[in-house]
Design an enzyme around this catalytic site. Sequence first.
Site, mmCIF file in Angstrom:
data_model
loop_
_atom_site.group_PDB
_atom_site.id
_atom_site.type_symbol
_atom_site.label_atom_id
_atom_site.label_comp_id
_atom_site.label_asym_id
_atom_site.label_seq_id
_atom_site.Cartn_x
_atom_site.Cartn_y
_atom_site.Cartn_z
ATOM 1 N N LYS A 98 -16.708 -9.190 24.676
ATOM 2 C CA LYS A 98 -16.180 -10.352 25.392
ATOM 3 C C LYS A 98 -15.344 -9.882 26.572
ATOM 4 O O LYS A 98 -14.469 -9.029 26.409
ATOM 5 C CB LYS A 98 -15.318 -11.202 24.459
ATOM 6 C CG LYS A 98 -16.047 -11.690 23.215
ATOM 7 C CD LYS A 98 -15.091 -12.332 22.223
ATOM 8 C CE LYS A 98 -15.809 -12.747 20.947
ATOM 9 N NZ LYS A 98 -14.885 -13.347 19.955
ATOM 10 N N GLY A 126 -17.732 -15.931 19.520
ATOM 11 C CA GLY A 126 -17.093 -17.011 18.782
ATOM 12 C C GLY A 126 -15.918 -16.512 17.974
ATOM 13 O O GLY A 126 -15.555 -15.324 18.029
ATOM 14 N N SER A 128 -14.056 -14.847 15.414
ATOM 15 C CA SER A 128 -14.435 -13.885 14.362
ATOM 16 C C SER A 128 -13.557 -12.652 14.431
ATOM 17 O O SER A 128 -13.412 -12.052 15.498
ATOM 18 C CB SER A 128 -15.899 -13.464 14.535
ATOM 19 O OG SER A 128 -16.133 -12.978 15.849
ATOM 20 N N ALA A 130 -13.300 -8.820 12.819
ATOM 21 C CA ALA A 130 -14.193 -7.861 12.176
ATOM 22 C C ALA A 130 -13.914 -7.747 10.680
ATOM 23 O O ALA A 130 -14.846 -7.668 9.870
ATOM 24 C CB ALA A 130 -14.048 -6.496 12.847
ATOM 25 N N LYS A 181 -10.753 -16.806 26.772
ATOM 26 C CA LYS A 181 -9.841 -17.085 25.654
ATOM 27 C C LYS A 181 -8.933 -15.879 25.392
ATOM 28 O O LYS A 181 -7.795 -16.043 24.931
ATOM 29 C CB LYS A 181 -10.619 -17.491 24.406
ATOM 30 C CG LYS A 181 -11.571 -16.428 23.846
ATOM 31 C CD LYS A 181 -10.903 -15.500 22.862
ATOM 32 C CE LYS A 181 -11.829 -14.371 22.459
ATOM 33 N NZ LYS A 181 -11.193 -13.434 21.505
ATOM 34 N N ASP A 234 -12.880 -20.057 19.450
ATOM 35 C CA ASP A 234 -12.347 -18.708 19.625
ATOM 36 C C ASP A 234 -10.925 -18.756 20.173
ATOM 37 O O ASP A 234 -10.068 -17.935 19.813
ATOM 38 C CB ASP A 234 -13.252 -17.928 20.576
ATOM 39 C CG ASP A 234 -13.346 -16.455 20.204
ATOM 40 O OD1 ASP A 234 -12.630 -16.019 19.281
ATOM 41 O OD2 ASP A 234 -14.154 -15.742 20.834
ATOM 42 N N SER A 244 -5.147 -10.828 16.179
ATOM 43 C CA SER A 244 -5.715 -10.750 17.520
ATOM 44 C C SER A 244 -4.991 -9.685 18.334
ATOM 45 O O SER A 244 -3.771 -9.764 18.542
ATOM 46 C CB SER A 244 -5.599 -12.105 18.226
ATOM 47 O OG SER A 244 -5.824 -11.972 19.615
ATOM 48 N N ARG A 245 -5.729 -8.702 18.833
ATOM 49 C CA ARG A 245 -5.127 -7.641 19.646
ATOM 50 C C ARG A 245 -4.559 -8.204 20.944
ATOM 51 O O ARG A 245 -3.506 -7.778 21.415
ATOM 52 C CB ARG A 245 -6.172 -6.568 19.951
ATOM 53 C CG ARG A 245 -6.609 -5.774 18.738
ATOM 54 C CD ARG A 245 -7.831 -4.938 19.036
ATOM 55 N NE ARG A 245 -8.981 -5.783 19.368
ATOM 56 C CZ ARG A 245 -10.205 -5.337 19.624
ATOM 57 N NH1 ARG A 245 -10.430 -4.038 19.624
ATOM 58 N NH2 ARG A 245 -11.189 -6.162 19.904
ATOM 59 N N ASN A 246 -5.258 -9.171 21.536
ATOM 60 C CA ASN A 246 -4.786 -9.759 22.787
ATOM 61 C C ASN A 246 -3.490 -10.528 22.570
ATOM 62 O O ASN A 246 -2.558 -10.438 23.375
ATOM 63 C CB ASN A 246 -5.866 -10.675 23.365
ATOM 64 C CG ASN A 246 -7.073 -9.910 23.850
ATOM 65 O OD1 ASN A 246 -7.088 -9.359 24.936
ATOM 66 N ND2 ASN A 246 -8.108 -9.848 23.017
#
Length: 319
Positions: A98, A126, A128, A130, A181, A234, A244-246
């Site tokens: 992404k 979408g 998700s 891992a 996103k 997402d 979420s790393r972001n």
Amino acid sequence: MSIGILGGGAFGTALAIALDQTQDVTLWARDTTALSDRRESPRLPGARLPETVTVTAEFAEVTSSDTLLLAVPMQQLAGVLAQIDDPLEGKSIVACCKGIDLETGFGPAHIVALAKPLAVPAILTGPSFAADIARGLPTALTLACQDEERGKALQQSLSTPTLRLYRSTDITGAEIGGALKNVIAIACGVTIGAGLGDSARAALMTRGFAEMTRFAVANGARAETLSGLSGFGDLALTCTSDLSRNYRFGVALGRGDAFDSSTTVEGAATAQALQRVAQDQNIALPIASAVAQLVEGRLTVQDVIKDLLARPLKEEKPC
């Protein structure tokens, strides 16, 4: 059908674990030591790779598969494709990353189309994580492919009892939703890290979604695509979860803390690429622009807050 996955990180490994239930899977990675010997990716600790998944460092072994999934970081995608001599004629190539490429300003499926024009590009995107996919937790994603019949075939072959795919022909919309996103997730993380509260985060998510939709429609996407899994779905996940790393990167920015430089934060590069594209197209994206300037160190968190709150009052519009 055989599935080849390029990328032995968290998401590629998770897909290999999930798809091994129904398909013959070959997983390519630059360093196969951990995957071959310990059957575990350092990026996805605790998730064991089945013995039936073939692990390789040779492109030819994975590109011989019927379908290829590209689970490498967005900014490495073009480089990996350039190393594959095979034109991959007629094969389905599904981008699973992404973002927006810094060099070209294109999304992943468009990078695939440029590099391998004889292949059929698609994108899997979408809400998700891992770890959830690897554990077999229920997950729903968007599979976008302009070739509707090929899209139907991919939907069938890549779905599992716990991985449910919804089909779309709007590749551009799916790409933009997945890319933008991450930028908005950084902004939401900054909000929480700076102590501005959940109400401010909700406002940023809402206005960020408007930016996503505005940019997508201006680039030929359908607005309804952004309301689906690849956009709003997402966005909801990545703006609210510490997984979420972001989002975590944004929290660190908001607090003024250092962040692990070895962790891939796709939204940081995407924000910079997006700012250039939006300027060229004369599209106003104030939140995304603010994130780009934060990432580049051109503005402080306090500057960004002041600038966003000082914007002119206006009528609320969905995009």
